[in-house]
Design a protein around this motif. Sequence first.
Motif, short mmCIF file in Angstrom:
data_model
loop_
_atom_site.label_atom_id
_atom_site.label_comp_id
_atom_site.label_asym_id
_atom_site.label_seq_id
_atom_site.Cartn_x
_atom_site.Cartn_y
_atom_site.Cartn_z
N THR A 73 -5.08 -6.51 -12.90
CA THR A 73 -5.31 -5.06 -12.96
C THR A 73 -5.50 -4.52 -11.55
N PHE A 74 -4.42 -4.05 -10.99
CA PHE A 74 -4.39 -3.63 -9.58
C PHE A 74 -5.49 -2.61 -9.27
N ASP A 75 -5.71 -1.69 -10.18
CA ASP A 75 -6.66 -0.60 -9.94
C ASP A 75 -8.09 -1.11 -9.75
N ASP A 76 -8.38 -2.33 -10.15
CA ASP A 76 -9.74 -2.86 -10.07
C ASP A 76 -10.01 -3.61 -8.76
N TYR A 77 -8.98 -3.91 -8.01
CA TYR A 77 -9.11 -4.82 -6.89
C TYR A 77 -8.96 -4.14 -5.54
N ASP A 78 -9.78 -4.59 -4.59
CA ASP A 78 -9.59 -4.22 -3.19
C ASP A 78 -8.49 -5.12 -2.62
N ILE A 79 -7.75 -4.57 -1.67
CA ILE A 79 -6.68 -5.32 -1.04
C ILE A 79 -6.97 -5.45 0.45
N GLY A 80 -6.75 -6.62 0.97
CA GLY A 80 -6.96 -6.84 2.39
C GLY A 80 -5.73 -7.42 3.06
N TRP A 81 -5.58 -7.12 4.32
CA TRP A 81 -4.54 -7.73 5.15
C TRP A 81 -5.24 -8.60 6.20
N PHE A 82 -4.75 -9.79 6.39
CA PHE A 82 -5.24 -10.64 7.47
C PHE A 82 -4.04 -11.34 8.11
N VAL A 116 -7.53 -8.01 9.34
CA VAL A 116 -6.92 -6.88 10.03
C VAL A 116 -7.38 -5.56 9.43
N SER A 117 -7.32 -5.47 8.11
CA SER A 117 -7.62 -4.20 7.46
C SER A 117 -7.86 -4.45 5.99
N CYS A 118 -8.55 -3.53 5.35
CA CYS A 118 -8.68 -3.60 3.90
C CYS A 118 -8.85 -2.20 3.34
#
Length: 126
Positions: free
Chosen positions: A28-37, A48-50
């Motif tokens: 469930t994409f809407d429930d999750y934070d996304i991060g870039w590393f 890098v970012s979230c």
Amino acid sequence: EVQLVESGGGLVQAGGSLRLSCAASGFTFDDYDIGWFRQAPGKEQEGVSCISSSAATMYYADSVKGRFTISSDNAKNTVYLQMNSLKPEDTAVYYCGAALYYCSDSGPYYDGMPYRGKGTLVTVSS
């Protein structure tokens, strides 16, 4: 099956731009934070970012602040990382990951993301 697929990497000259995409499925994409590393050869992994699930909170590492912009398109289950004014030291494999309650405006609340992609290579030539 949870999948995170990064794309958009490549070779660019210093000062150029790239936009990375992180396409998510299987949760469930809407429930999750996304991060870039990212991880450069011989160096430790660097966050890098979230962006929070609501997109209300974003974080940038000092090394990329003012040059990179994170955004999300919940309709497409995709997070983007717009990278401008690229430098040779930005050369790395870039990964995205997903986690619950991960992102604060001062950085991730914890280390490690349970879901991550296989990465996309960004090479910046001088």
